[in-house]
Design a protein around this motif. Sequence first.
Motif, PDB file in Angstrom:
ATOM      1  N   LYS A  45     -17.395  -8.717   8.718  1.00 14.34           N
ATOM      2  CA  LYS A  45     -16.755  -8.001   7.620  1.00 14.34           C
ATOM      3  C   LYS A  45     -15.761  -6.981   8.166  1.00 14.34           C
ATOM      4  N   ALA A  46     -16.139  -6.349   9.244  1.00 10.51           N
ATOM      5  CA  ALA A  46     -15.227  -5.378   9.840  1.00 10.51           C
ATOM      6  C   ALA A  46     -13.984  -6.056  10.377  1.00 10.51           C
ATOM      7  N   ALA A  47     -14.146  -7.272  10.946  1.00  8.31           N
ATOM      8  CA  ALA A  47     -12.995  -7.998  11.465  1.00  8.31           C
ATOM      9  C   ALA A  47     -12.056  -8.402  10.342  1.00  8.31           C
ATOM     10  N   GLU A  48     -12.623  -8.787   9.179  1.00  9.96           N
ATOM     11  CA  GLU A  48     -11.788  -9.156   8.037  1.00  9.96           C
ATOM     12  C   GLU A  48     -10.998  -7.955   7.534  1.00  9.96           C
ATOM     13  N   LYS A  49     -11.638  -6.785   7.568  1.00 10.00           N
ATOM     14  CA  LYS A  49     -10.958  -5.580   7.110  1.00 10.00           C
ATOM     15  C   LYS A  49      -9.791  -5.234   8.023  1.00 10.00           C
ATOM     16  N   VAL A  50      -9.961  -5.500   9.306  1.00 13.45           N
ATOM     17  CA  VAL A  50      -8.890  -5.209  10.261  1.00 13.45           C
ATOM     18  C   VAL A  50      -7.718  -6.158  10.051  1.00 13.45           C
ATOM     19  N   ARG A  51      -8.015  -7.438   9.725  1.00 10.98           N
ATOM     20  CA  ARG A  51      -6.948  -8.425   9.564  1.00 10.98           C
ATOM     21  C   ARG A  51      -6.149  -8.233   8.282  1.00 10.98           C
ATOM     22  N   ALA A  52      -6.674  -7.513   7.285  1.00 11.10           N
ATOM     23  CA  ALA A  52      -5.974  -7.311   6.027  1.00 11.10           C
ATOM     24  C   ALA A  52      -4.699  -6.511   6.258  1.00 11.10           C
ATOM     25  N   PRO A  53      -3.572  -6.853   5.591  1.00 10.17           N
ATOM     26  CA  PRO A  53      -2.326  -6.105   5.778  1.00 10.17           C
ATOM     27  C   PRO A  53      -2.453  -4.690   5.231  1.00 10.17           C
ATOM     28  N   GLU A  54      -1.633  -3.838   5.695  1.00 11.75           N
ATOM     29  CA  GLU A  54      -1.674  -2.449   5.263  1.00 11.75           C
ATOM     30  C   GLU A  54      -1.072  -2.306   3.866  1.00 11.75           C
ATOM     31  N   CYS A  55      -1.630  -1.414   3.086  1.00 14.27           N
ATOM     32  CA  CYS A  55      -1.142  -1.154   1.729  1.00 14.27           C
ATOM     33  C   CYS A  55       0.328  -0.776   1.792  1.00 14.27           C
ATOM     34  N   MET A  56       1.145  -1.379   0.915  1.00 14.00           N
ATOM     35  CA  MET A  56       2.583  -1.179   0.929  1.00 14.00           C
ATOM     36  C   MET A  56       3.021   0.013   0.078  1.00 14.00           C
ATOM     37  N   TRP A  57       2.045   0.764  -0.448  1.00 13.09           N
ATOM     38  CA  TRP A  57       2.370   1.985  -1.180  1.00 13.09           C
ATOM     39  C   TRP A  57       2.746   3.065  -0.175  1.00 13.09           C
ATOM     40  N   GLU A  58       3.828   3.747  -0.431  1.00 15.06           N
ATOM     41  CA  GLU A  58       4.338   4.728   0.523  1.00 15.06           C
ATOM     42  C   GLU A  58       3.309   5.829   0.781  1.00 15.06           C
ATOM     43  N   GLY A  59       3.016   6.031   2.054  1.00 12.06           N
ATOM     44  CA  GLY A  59       2.090   7.079   2.460  1.00 12.06           C
ATOM     45  C   GLY A  59       0.636   6.658   2.466  1.00 12.06           C
ATOM     46  N   CYS A  60       0.331   5.385   2.153  1.00 11.68           N
ATOM     47  CA  CYS A  60      -1.056   4.915   2.128  1.00 11.68           C
ATOM     48  C   CYS A  60      -1.305   4.055   3.355  1.00 11.68           C
ATOM     49  N   ASP A  61      -2.446   4.285   4.029  1.00 12.03           N
ATOM     50  CA  ASP A  61      -2.801   3.506   5.209  1.00 12.03           C
ATOM     51  C   ASP A  61      -4.042   2.647   4.987  1.00 12.03           C
ATOM     52  N   GLN A  62      -4.438   2.481   3.708  1.00 11.33           N
ATOM     53  CA  GLN A  62      -5.596   1.652   3.413  1.00 11.33           C
ATOM     54  C   GLN A  62      -5.216   0.164   3.486  1.00 11.33           C
ATOM     55  N   PRO A  63      -6.209  -0.735   3.695  1.00  9.70           N
ATOM     56  CA  PRO A  63      -5.916  -2.176   3.737  1.00  9.70           C
ATOM     57  C   PRO A  63      -5.386  -2.667   2.379  1.00  9.70           C
ATOM     58  N   GLY A  64      -4.330  -3.454   2.429  1.00  8.86           N
ATOM     59  CA  GLY A  64      -3.763  -4.026   1.198  1.00  8.86           C
ATOM     60  C   GLY A  64      -4.450  -5.321   0.837  1.00  8.86           C
ATOM     61  N   THR A  65      -5.615  -5.200   0.240  1.00  9.90           N
ATOM     62  CA  THR A  65      -6.440  -6.385  -0.060  1.00  9.90           C
ATOM     63  C   THR A  65      -6.124  -7.006  -1.417  1.00  9.90           C
ATOM     64  N   HIS A  66      -5.216  -6.415  -2.202  1.00 11.24           N
ATOM     65  CA  HIS A  66      -4.920  -6.916  -3.540  1.00 11.24           C
ATOM     66  C   HIS A  66      -3.433  -7.245  -3.644  1.00 11.24           C
ATOM     67  N   LYS A  67      -3.140  -8.421  -4.193  1.00 13.40           N
ATOM     68  CA  LYS A  67      -1.761  -8.870  -4.332  1.00 13.40           C
ATOM     69  C   LYS A  67      -1.203  -8.491  -5.701  1.00 13.40           C
ATOM     70  N   ALA A  68       0.074  -8.193  -5.732  1.00 17.14           N
ATOM     71  CA  ALA A  68       0.775  -7.907  -6.982  1.00 17.14           C
ATOM     72  C   ALA A  68       2.139  -8.590  -6.935  1.00 17.14           C
ATOM     73  N   PRO A  69       2.614  -9.169  -8.025  1.00 22.49           N
ATOM     74  CA  PRO A  69       3.905  -9.880  -8.018  1.00 22.49           C
ATOM     75  C   PRO A  69       5.074  -8.934  -7.778  1.00 22.49           C
ATOM     76  N   ARG A  70       6.064  -9.421  -7.027  1.00 26.97           N
ATOM     77  CA  ARG A  70       7.248  -8.602  -6.742  1.00 26.97           C
ATOM     78  C   ARG A  70       8.073  -8.365  -8.006  1.00 26.97           C
ATOM     79  N   GLY A  71       8.158  -9.368  -8.866  1.00 27.75           N
ATOM     80  CA  GLY A  71       8.917  -9.177 -10.092  1.00 27.75           C
ATOM     81  C   GLY A  71       9.873 -10.327 -10.342  1.00 27.75           C
ATOM     82  N   ARG A  72      10.744 -10.137 -11.336  1.00 27.77           N
ATOM     83  CA  ARG A  72      11.695 -11.159 -11.741  1.00 27.77           C
ATOM     84  C   ARG A  72      12.628 -11.519 -10.595  1.00 27.77           C
ATOM     85  N   ASP A  73      12.965 -12.802 -10.505  1.00 22.55           N
ATOM     86  CA  ASP A  73      13.816 -13.371  -9.446  1.00 22.55           C
ATOM     87  C   ASP A  73      13.128 -13.401  -8.089  1.00 22.55           C
TER      88      ASP A  73
END
Length: 211
Positions: free
Chosen positions: A19-47
Amino acid sequence: MTLDSKLFDQIRVKPAGKKAAEKVRAPECMWEGCDQPGTHKAPRGRDHEGQYLNFCVDHVRLYNKSYNYFSGLGDDDIQKYLKDSLTGHRPTAPMGTNNSAGPRSASAMPSSLPSGRPRRVNARIHDRFNLFESGAAAAKPAPVKKPRTLESKALDTLGVPQTADAESIRIQYKALVKQYHPDSNGGDRGSEDRLREVIQAYKLLKQSGFC
């Protein structure tokens, strides 16, 4: 194999640290100033269909609250998009046109519909109930039913021809009932037998479908 065997433990128990290895492989949260794992996907938007941003659980909730697919579009563009979505954004042709044959000119279109009986599309179609008949054909009377022996005698009793229609039979029946009824003869019952014959003849013809 004993229950305290190391091989048995490797089969039954999930290896430590996975479980710890999976947490390490997760990409970093793309919210500015956040260093938590980005484990949840969100659509970029139109086009950018099929492309996603990775956020942590807190920031994906914030992103979803402010997400607007139609951001930057005018009202006319939004209405056009919603209308096209009804057909899956695929091109459609107007009803009554044949794309393979090309557009028909105005001169090739009939100026008015033909009158009278509609054209038969398939010669094998049998108009059993005369739904497409018009004019004299629609007003054609039904064929006269041929009487059998008892029915023929009943017609003779009423004094009508063998080819009499239902309306003629009813008129003659009413006239005979009025003629032979005791009330029409000052209470004289001498015509009761004749009246009974008329009534029975009419009942027979009615049951047979002649009136």
